[in-house]
Design an enzyme around this catalytic site. Structure first.
Site, PDB file in Angstrom:
ATOM      1  N   PHE A 126       0.798  -0.964   0.015  1.00  0.00           N
ATOM      2  CA  PHE A 126      -0.019   0.122  -0.030  1.00  0.00           C
ATOM      3  C   PHE A 126       0.735   1.360   0.005  1.00  0.00           C
ATOM      4  O   PHE A 126       1.709   1.528   0.886  1.00  0.00           O
ATOM      5  CB  PHE A 126      -0.946  -0.011   1.284  1.00  0.00           C
ATOM      6  CG  PHE A 126      -2.070   1.190   1.170  1.00  0.00           C
ATOM      7  CD1 PHE A 126      -3.475   0.865   0.716  1.00  0.00           C
ATOM      8  CD2 PHE A 126      -1.809   2.076   2.033  1.00  0.00           C
ATOM      9  CE1 PHE A 126      -4.106   1.723   0.777  1.00  0.00           C
ATOM     10  CE2 PHE A 126      -3.052   3.126   2.060  1.00  0.00           C
ATOM     11  CZ  PHE A 126      -4.051   2.965   1.400  1.00  0.00           C
TER      12      PHE A 126
ATOM     13  N   LEU B 124       1.360   5.035   0.264  1.00  0.00           N
ATOM     14  CA  LEU B 124       0.609   6.319   0.444  1.00  0.00           C
ATOM     15  C   LEU B 124       1.845   7.261   1.098  1.00  0.00           C
ATOM     16  O   LEU B 124       2.081   8.260   0.483  1.00  0.00           O
ATOM     17  CB  LEU B 124      -0.722   6.006   1.493  1.00  0.00           C
ATOM     18  CG  LEU B 124      -1.115   7.507   1.849  1.00  0.00           C
ATOM     19  CD1 LEU B 124      -1.738   8.171   0.658  1.00  0.00           C
ATOM     20  CD2 LEU B 124      -2.098   7.129   3.031  1.00  0.00           C
TER      21      LEU B 124
ATOM     22  N   ILE C  29       7.140   1.506   3.032  1.00  0.00           N
ATOM     23  CA  ILE C  29       6.248   0.488   2.524  1.00  0.00           C
ATOM     24  C   ILE C  29       6.465  -1.058   3.017  1.00  0.00           C
ATOM     25  O   ILE C  29       7.364  -1.601   2.284  1.00  0.00           O
ATOM     26  CB  ILE C  29       6.203   0.701   1.029  1.00  0.00           C
ATOM     27  CG1 ILE C  29       5.921   2.117   0.777  1.00  0.00           C
ATOM     28  CG2 ILE C  29       4.951  -0.129   0.599  1.00  0.00           C
ATOM     29  CD1 ILE C  29       4.741   2.939   1.294  1.00  0.00           C
TER      30      ILE C  29
ATOM     31  N   LEU D  97      -6.839   3.106   5.979  1.00  0.00           N
ATOM     32  CA  LEU D  97      -6.026   3.213   7.159  1.00  0.00           C
ATOM     33  C   LEU D  97      -6.849   2.920   8.291  1.00  0.00           C
ATOM     34  O   LEU D  97      -6.318   2.352   9.303  1.00  0.00           O
ATOM     35  CB  LEU D  97      -5.328   4.567   6.982  1.00  0.00           C
ATOM     36  CG  LEU D  97      -4.071   4.798   6.064  1.00  0.00           C
ATOM     37  CD1 LEU D  97      -3.666   6.199   6.164  1.00  0.00           C
ATOM     38  CD2 LEU D  97      -3.012   3.829   6.423  1.00  0.00           C
TER      39      LEU D  97
ATOM     40  N   ALA E 163      -6.801  -0.551   9.050  1.00  0.00           N
ATOM     41  CA  ALA E 163      -5.580  -1.025   9.653  1.00  0.00           C
ATOM     42  C   ALA E 163      -5.520  -0.591  10.998  1.00  0.00           C
ATOM     43  O   ALA E 163      -4.922  -1.450  11.936  1.00  0.00           O
ATOM     44  CB  ALA E 163      -4.443  -0.763   8.792  1.00  0.00           C
ATOM     45  N   ARG E 164      -5.586   0.478  11.334  1.00  0.00           N
ATOM     46  CA  ARG E 164      -5.688   1.180  12.645  1.00  0.00           C
ATOM     47  C   ARG E 164      -6.593   0.267  13.783  1.00  0.00           C
ATOM     48  O   ARG E 164      -6.014  -0.088  14.765  1.00  0.00           O
ATOM     49  CB  ARG E 164      -6.113   2.672  12.960  1.00  0.00           C
ATOM     50  CG  ARG E 164      -5.318   3.439  12.087  1.00  0.00           C
ATOM     51  CD  ARG E 164      -5.635   4.959  12.226  1.00  0.00           C
ATOM     52  NE  ARG E 164      -5.054   5.955  11.456  1.00  0.00           N
ATOM     53  CZ  ARG E 164      -5.446   6.618  10.535  1.00  0.00           C
ATOM     54  NH1 ARG E 164      -6.736   6.605  10.380  1.00  0.00           N
ATOM     55  NH2 ARG E 164      -4.969   7.381   9.885  1.00  0.00           N
TER      56      ARG E 164
ATOM     57  N   ARG F 270      13.350 -15.491  39.195  1.00  0.00           N
ATOM     58  CA  ARG F 270      14.533 -14.771  39.264  1.00  0.00           C
ATOM     59  C   ARG F 270      14.685 -14.654  40.870  1.00  0.00           C
ATOM     60  O   ARG F 270      13.738 -13.736  41.495  1.00  0.00           O
ATOM     61  CB  ARG F 270      14.636 -13.574  38.549  1.00  0.00           C
ATOM     62  CG  ARG F 270      15.717 -12.644  38.970  1.00  0.00           C
ATOM     63  CD  ARG F 270      16.895 -12.974  38.305  1.00  0.00           C
ATOM     64  NE  ARG F 270      18.049 -12.037  38.329  1.00  0.00           N
ATOM     65  CZ  ARG F 270      19.066 -12.258  37.842  1.00  0.00           C
ATOM     66  NH1 ARG F 270      19.529 -13.318  37.560  1.00  0.00           N
ATOM     67  NH2 ARG F 270      20.171 -11.053  38.113  1.00  0.00           N
TER      68      ARG F 270
ATOM     69  N   GLU G 180       0.615   4.708  10.781  1.00  0.00           N
ATOM     70  CA  GLU G 180      -0.842   5.154  10.416  1.00  0.00           C
ATOM     71  C   GLU G 180      -1.493   5.949  11.473  1.00  0.00           C
ATOM     72  O   GLU G 180      -2.374   5.456  12.156  1.00  0.00           O
ATOM     73  CB  GLU G 180      -1.580   3.335  10.605  1.00  0.00           C
ATOM     74  CG  GLU G 180      -1.183   2.280   9.460  1.00  0.00           C
ATOM     75  CD  GLU G 180      -1.552   1.271   9.650  1.00  0.00           C
ATOM     76  OE1 GLU G 180      -2.234   0.859  10.440  1.00  0.00           O
ATOM     77  OE2 GLU G 180      -0.868   0.332   9.156  1.00  0.00           O
TER      78      GLU G 180
ATOM     79  N   PHE H 291      -5.812  20.901  13.048  1.00  0.00           N
ATOM     80  CA  PHE H 291      -4.691  20.419  12.154  1.00  0.00           C
ATOM     81  C   PHE H 291      -3.942  21.468  11.448  1.00  0.00           C
ATOM     82  O   PHE H 291      -2.774  21.529  10.967  1.00  0.00           O
ATOM     83  CB  PHE H 291      -5.263  19.365  11.167  1.00  0.00           C
ATOM     84  CG  PHE H 291      -5.487  18.014  11.852  1.00  0.00           C
ATOM     85  CD1 PHE H 291      -4.616  17.105  11.862  1.00  0.00           C
ATOM     86  CD2 PHE H 291      -6.974  17.669  12.400  1.00  0.00           C
ATOM     87  CE1 PHE H 291      -4.808  15.837  12.484  1.00  0.00           C
ATOM     88  CE2 PHE H 291      -7.085  16.451  12.878  1.00  0.00           C
ATOM     89  CZ  PHE H 291      -6.109  15.629  13.051  1.00  0.00           C
TER      90      PHE H 291
END
Length: 387
Positions: free
Chosen positions: A132, A134, A166, A242, A245-246, A271, A366, A386
């Site tokens: 992908f 981008l 990528i 995205l 995927a997130r 331990r 992402e 933004f």
């Protein structure tokens, strides 16, 4: 009580969801975990095609998609698969996520019937790999500033530009590439065998080393008109992929955190210092308690967002909430677990520093923490910070 599911979150899973969880967990533990430290040490996946075939048989590629050889599971089942894969290594979840949530989702959502039929069945089995494209060298959090261009030349398209960071780029058969055109940002299916296309492996990574990361170079790549993804118009198209995927990350990092918690418990019980296991000391128990809370809250967050997604009620800001909260929690858990392991924590004999370093990448790609924080701020105030 079970520290990895202290609140019995998984009791709310259906029988099918439990079966998928157990199948992916068993496969990951038997087939992937014994090798992943060596892959990380080598800085690559030695046999990505073999890995893809195995994962294809498991059915995790595009498992949340319907038709074309995809399993058509619900969002929670896909999230569980991501959790179990990332409990082994973030690079393995990324391998599946890029294939299914990015490349396959773009084709499934925006492609023609011919494009879907050509690529999706082979990608679902792992016969074909996708990537992908981008992100660019100078365009990360602001993908709208991309410099890759696609221009019409007669009936063809000609692409020029560079994509960066990528996953699977140098082993992919098909690249979903996003480019600016006179009509706005559009998506293209680019066979990696096309003249003018090249992929350069990025070396010397300190994170996500059990993964193949590449730079894509498009130098006058000529494509026929039917390479265009006709349903993808504007920046919302790649951003919607995205978001898919997130969502996998929201679940995946809970798996990485769980692995670090369990490693810390096992190590601290074994331990011995000052004639007693370090797990018996108050400071160590406080650290384990904090990790326990983070892990289980992360799993609750993932499951709730998954249920919202399956009900068609999840907004992209919900996904940002999950990524911001769960990645931050997983980073705390991994760092604390590394400390409990002492000097042993920096070796690949234990998984904790591998997870800790991987999470540095997961926190960045992402959507960085800052981007998701601004997304939540906008959702809460109605004001855009933004720009």
């Amino acid at each position: 009580m079970n520290p990895q599911d202290f609140l019995d979150v998984d009791r709310d899973l259906s029988d099918e969801e439990r079966a998928i969880r157990d199948t992916v967990r068993d496969y990951s533990t038997a087939e992937l975990l014994p090798h992943v430290a060596d892959w990380y040490d080598a800085g690559t996946i030695p046999d990505p095609r073999g890995l893809a075939r195995g994962l294809g048989k498991l059915g995790v590629f595009g498992m949340h998609l319907s038709g074309y050889g995809c399993a058509g599971t619900n969002a929670v089942s896909y999230g569980l698969a991501c959790r179990e894969l990332e409990a082994v290594d973030s690079g393995l979840r990324s391998f599946v996520s890029v294939q299914g949530s990015l490349a396959m989702t773009a084709i499934h959502r925006y492609g023609t019937e011919e494009q879907k039929s050509e690529w999706l069945p082979r990608m679902a089995t792992g016969e074909a790999l996708g990537c992908f494209g981008l992100t660019e060298p100078d365009s990360g959090s602001d993908p709208g500033s991309m410099r890759t261009r696609a221009r019409r030349d007669g009936g063809d398209w000609v692409l020029d530009g560079t994509k960066m960071w990528i996953t699977n780029g140098s082993v992919a058969d098909c690249a979903v590439v996003w480019a600016a055109t006179d009509e706005g940002i559009r998506g293209f299916l680019v066979p990696t065998s096309a003249p003018g296309f090249s992929a350069n492996i990025i070396h010397k990574k300190l994170s996500l080393r059990a993964s193949i990361t590449s730079e894509l170079v498009l130098d006058g790549v000529r494509l026929p008109a039917d390479a265009l993804l006709p349903g993808a118009q504007g920046l919302k198209a790649p951003l919607s992929c995205l978001s898919e995927a997130r969502y996998g990350i929201v679940w995946g990092v809970a798996g990485a955190a769980r692995a670090c918690l369990l490693a810390a418990i096992d190590y601290s019980r074994a331990r011995v210092q000052f004639d007693r296991p370090i797990a018996s000391f108050q400071l160590t128990q406080r650290k384990i308690a904090d990790m326990l809370v983070d892990v289980n809250q992360a799993m609750l967050t993932a499951l709730h967002i998954g249920r919202l997604k399956d009900a068609g009620q999840a907004q992209h800001a919900h996904i940002s909430f999950g990524k911001l909260a769960n990645v931050r929690a997983a980073q705390r858990v991994a760092a604390t677990s590394r400390g409990i392991h002492g000097a042993n924590g920096i070796t690949l004999e234990y998984p904790v520093m591998r997870h800790m370093l991987n999470l540095e990448t997961v926190a960045t790609y992402e959507g960085t923490e800052e981007v998701h924080a601004l997304t939540l701020g906008r959702a809460a105030t109605g004001l855009d910070a933004f720009r």
